[in-house]
Write an enzyme that holds these catalytic residues in place. Structure first.
Site, PDB file in Angstrom:
ATOM      1  N   ARG A 174       0.828  -1.216   0.000  1.00 22.88           N
ATOM      2  CA  ARG A 174       0.000   0.000   0.000  1.00 22.88           C
ATOM      3  C   ARG A 174       0.858   1.261   0.000  1.00 22.88           C
ATOM      4  O   ARG A 174       0.483   2.269  -0.605  1.00 22.88           O
ATOM      5  CB  ARG A 174      -0.946  -0.017   1.201  1.00 22.88           C
ATOM      6  CG  ARG A 174      -2.090  -1.045   1.014  1.00 22.88           C
ATOM      7  CD  ARG A 174      -2.745  -1.366   2.333  1.00 22.88           C
ATOM      8  NE  ARG A 174      -3.949  -2.180   2.209  1.00 22.88           N
ATOM      9  CZ  ARG A 174      -3.975  -3.509   2.032  1.00 22.88           C
ATOM     10  NH1 ARG A 174      -2.853  -4.178   1.913  1.00 22.88           N
ATOM     11  NH2 ARG A 174      -5.122  -4.150   1.963  1.00 22.88           N
ATOM     12  N   SER A 214     -12.990  -9.635   2.590  1.00 20.98           N
ATOM     13  CA  SER A 214     -11.703  -9.540   1.903  1.00 20.98           C
ATOM     14  C   SER A 214     -11.198  -8.101   1.870  1.00 20.98           C
ATOM     15  O   SER A 214     -11.808  -7.230   1.258  1.00 20.98           O
ATOM     16  CB  SER A 214     -11.822 -10.064   0.469  1.00 20.98           C
ATOM     17  OG  SER A 214     -10.659  -9.715  -0.268  1.00 20.98           O
ATOM     18  N   GLN A 254      -8.581  -7.264   0.352  1.00 20.23           N
ATOM     19  CA  GLN A 254      -8.092  -6.992  -1.004  1.00 20.23           C
ATOM     20  C   GLN A 254      -9.216  -6.420  -1.862  1.00 20.23           C
ATOM     21  O   GLN A 254      -9.009  -5.451  -2.602  1.00 20.23           O
ATOM     22  CB  GLN A 254      -7.559  -8.281  -1.632  1.00 20.23           C
ATOM     23  CG  GLN A 254      -6.287  -8.774  -0.956  1.00 20.23           C
ATOM     24  CD  GLN A 254      -5.783 -10.078  -1.528  1.00 20.23           C
ATOM     25  OE1 GLN A 254      -6.411 -10.678  -2.398  1.00 20.23           O
ATOM     26  NE2 GLN A 254      -4.641 -10.531  -1.043  1.00 20.23           N
ATOM     27  N   ASP A 269      -4.255 -15.330   7.441  1.00 21.32           N
ATOM     28  CA  ASP A 269      -3.015 -15.920   6.929  1.00 21.32           C
ATOM     29  C   ASP A 269      -2.319 -16.814   7.963  1.00 21.32           C
ATOM     30  O   ASP A 269      -1.269 -17.402   7.665  1.00 21.32           O
ATOM     31  CB  ASP A 269      -2.049 -14.809   6.489  1.00 21.32           C
ATOM     32  CG  ASP A 269      -2.581 -14.080   5.259  1.00 21.32           C
ATOM     33  OD1 ASP A 269      -3.354 -14.686   4.486  1.00 21.32           O
ATOM     34  OD2 ASP A 269      -2.232 -12.901   5.074  1.00 21.32           O
ATOM     35  N   LYS A 291      -6.349 -19.124  -1.376  1.00 18.69           N
ATOM     36  CA  LYS A 291      -5.114 -18.356  -1.138  1.00 18.69           C
ATOM     37  C   LYS A 291      -4.034 -18.835  -2.113  1.00 18.69           C
ATOM     38  O   LYS A 291      -4.343 -19.423  -3.144  1.00 18.69           O
ATOM     39  CB  LYS A 291      -4.689 -18.520   0.327  1.00 18.69           C
ATOM     40  CG  LYS A 291      -5.676 -17.897   1.306  1.00 18.69           C
ATOM     41  CD  LYS A 291      -5.707 -16.391   1.171  1.00 18.69           C
ATOM     42  CE  LYS A 291      -6.732 -15.766   2.081  1.00 18.69           C
ATOM     43  NZ  LYS A 291      -6.880 -14.327   1.813  1.00 18.69           N
ATOM     44  N   ARG A 315      -5.117 -23.905   1.187  1.00 16.90           N
ATOM     45  CA  ARG A 315      -4.327 -24.114   2.411  1.00 16.90           C
ATOM     46  C   ARG A 315      -4.948 -25.149   3.344  1.00 16.90           C
ATOM     47  O   ARG A 315      -4.227 -25.738   4.157  1.00 16.90           O
ATOM     48  CB  ARG A 315      -4.139 -22.774   3.144  1.00 16.90           C
ATOM     49  CG  ARG A 315      -3.147 -21.885   2.428  1.00 16.90           C
ATOM     50  CD  ARG A 315      -2.945 -20.548   3.100  1.00 16.90           C
ATOM     51  NE  ARG A 315      -1.809 -19.861   2.469  1.00 16.90           N
ATOM     52  CZ  ARG A 315      -1.547 -18.573   2.594  1.00 16.90           C
ATOM     53  NH1 ARG A 315      -2.335 -17.799   3.329  1.00 16.90           N
ATOM     54  NH2 ARG A 315      -0.497 -18.048   2.006  1.00 16.90           N
ATOM     55  N   ARG A 338       3.565 -19.654   3.047  1.00 17.73           N
ATOM     56  CA  ARG A 338       3.153 -19.926   4.438  1.00 17.73           C
ATOM     57  C   ARG A 338       3.061 -21.428   4.718  1.00 17.73           C
ATOM     58  O   ARG A 338       3.273 -21.870   5.844  1.00 17.73           O
ATOM     59  CB  ARG A 338       1.849 -19.201   4.770  1.00 17.73           C
ATOM     60  CG  ARG A 338       2.015 -17.689   4.658  1.00 17.73           C
ATOM     61  CD  ARG A 338       0.989 -16.888   5.394  1.00 17.73           C
ATOM     62  NE  ARG A 338       0.969 -15.536   4.848  1.00 17.73           N
ATOM     63  CZ  ARG A 338       1.817 -14.552   5.167  1.00 17.73           C
ATOM     64  NH1 ARG A 338       2.757 -14.773   6.068  1.00 17.73           N
ATOM     65  NH2 ARG A 338       1.735 -13.366   4.605  1.00 17.73           N
TER      66      ARG A 338
END
Ligand code: S3P
Length: 450
Positions: A33, A174, A176, A327, A354, A358, A403
């Site tokens: 950002r 979200s 995003q 996350d 993701k 995951r 991750r």
């Protein structure tokens, strides 16, 4: 499959006590950002503590392609000469966002209300991820998008020449998507409104205010109603990026499960939209002291003193906590393996879209390590075997997901037998100093598969 050509297998071995200070790199969300808002301001934004991970470097390159001047001065110190809201020029080539969903979705939003055309792509992981969640609301501004089947990259986005402001209630929690709409709203006349039922990370809202936009957040029975007034002139800022709580999670969780550990992790964000993991760990009985609370780079932070916690208990993690720790479920499922009893993680279906699926990646890898795991579309359940209880002795597939890679390496530091991963190369996307930082604390890592 590797993110960057050759796969780099790695193995973690049972490690002695972890000791020392774990200074993790800058926050990934805030770093993206800082570059993007810097590019939309008029004049020079100075950034310190920028995460120099591949995801963020790809965003820096993209900002150059759209006409901003991005300069690297010294480690973590960067500047951006911005072009102003609506000042993006058409890029001469395809924008490659690598592994980064945040990068591609925020940048699509940023160019969506300027009359230019850009084509986006990414690595094999990013090309599988859904972009319709962003291009659907962007179409309300008048933006057009042409992608592969299922709204996948590569995708060409044609910015709206005469954008209209938008009111949009997010169908998924979200940050995003929220941020892409707010960024698009910057170059639309009038007021753009985003409504989120469940609060997600609020870095875009904080930064928009810092750069001088008119933005308000009202808490209502519908959720947070975020109203942005379009076409402001953004003023360049000095941005000090705080450390990344999602990266801090790895040394913190390692110290909790490696016997005898006692480490300090400075400057971990206590932002309520990011701290769900830390609440959860404390509920499980983790020995974490939150020292020296203060504000850094506009974010509330504390230094965490973390000690080995041999008697953690499994808990139910409520669905409403998911956005504040979205996350962190991969590493939480590792900690849950070393707790006594069952940990049920609810409301986690977003994990399926993701960098990898995951839930599937953790379930298969933990099973290979000897754990009993259950999953459905929206829930992951791990039956813990207590301190030192994970058998290990397996190789986990990382599916181009940083991750997942780091989570299984942490598991191997406390399991009975070593745990290998097929590919450590994706770790550079978010935590390029992971190996050196962890071995500096006393972790035993080796290259190759055991
Ligand atoms: C991010 C938001 C989250 C998170 C990602 C970073 C951001 O994604 O998983 O790593 O910087 O806005 P979603 O907003 O899609 O949940």
């Amino acid at each position: 499959m590797s993110a960057h050509g050759t796969a780099q297998p790695m193995t973690a071995h049972k490690s002695g006590p972890l000791k020392g200070t774990a200074a993790v790199p800058g926050d990934k969300s805030i770093s993206h950002r800082a570059l993007i808002f810097g590019a939309m301001a008029i004049g020079e934004t100075r950034i310190t503590g920028l995460l120099e991970g591949q995801d963020v470097l790809d965003t820096a390159k993209a900002m150059q392609a759209f006409g901003a001047t991005v300069t690297h001065h010294s480690p973590g110190a960067w500047s951006v000469q911005g072009v102003g809201v609506g000042g993006f020029r058409e890029p001469a080539d395809v924008i490659d966002c690598g592994n980064s969903g945040t990068g591609v979705r925020l940048i699509m939003g940023t160019m969506a209300t300027t009359p230019i055309t850009a084509t986006f792509t990414g690595d094999a992981s990013l090309r599988k991820r859904p972009m319709g969640r962003v291009t659907d609301p962007l179409s309300l501004f008048g933006t057009q998008a042409y992608g592969r089947n299922g709204g996948r990259l590569p995708m060409t986005v044609v910015g709206a020449a005469n954008p209209v402001p938008v009111r949009y209630a997010l169908p998924v929690a979200s940050a995003q998507v929220k941020s892409a709409i707010l960024l698009a709203g910057l170059n639309a006349p009038g007021q753009t409104v985003v409504i989120e039922k469940e609060p997600t990370r609020d870095h875009s809202e904080r930064m928009l205010l810092g750069f001088g936009a008119a933005l308000s957040v009202e808490k209502t029975s519908e959720g947070n109603v975020i109203t942005l007034t379009g076409q402001p002139e953004l003023r360049p800022q000095s941005v000090a990026v705080p450390r990344d709580p999602s990266s801090a999670a790895f040394p913190v969780c390692a110290a909790l499960i490696v016997e005898g550990s006692d480490i300090l992790v400075p400057g971990v964000s206590q932002n309520l939209t990011r701290n769900g993991l830390y609440l959860t760990l404390v509920e499980m009985g983790a020995d974490i002291e939150f020292q020296n609370p203060r504000t850094e780079g506009g974010e509330p932070v504390a230094d965490l003193r973390v000690r080995f916690s041999g008697d953690m208990k499994g808990i139910e993690v409520p669905a409403e906590r998911a956005p504040s720790m979205i996350d962190e479920y991969p590493i939480l499922s590792v900690v849950a393996s070393f707790a006594t009893g069952t940990t049920v993680m609810r409301g986690v279906k977003e994990l399926r879209v993701k960098e990898s699926d995951r839930i599937d990646a953790m379930a298969r890898g933990l099973e290979a390590c000897g754990m009993r795991v259950e999953e459905d579309q929206d829930t992951l359940t791990v039956h813990g075997l207590g301190a030192g209880g994970m058998p290990g002795g397996a190789t986990a597939k990382t599916h181009i997901d940083h991750r997942i890679a780091m989570s299984f390496l942490i598991a191997g530091m406390a399991a009975k037998k070593p745990v290998s991963i097929d590919d450590a190369s994706p770790i550079v996307t978010s935590f390029p100093i992971f190996e050196g930082l962890m071995t500096g604390l006393g972790a035993v890592l080796s290259h190759g598969i055991e």
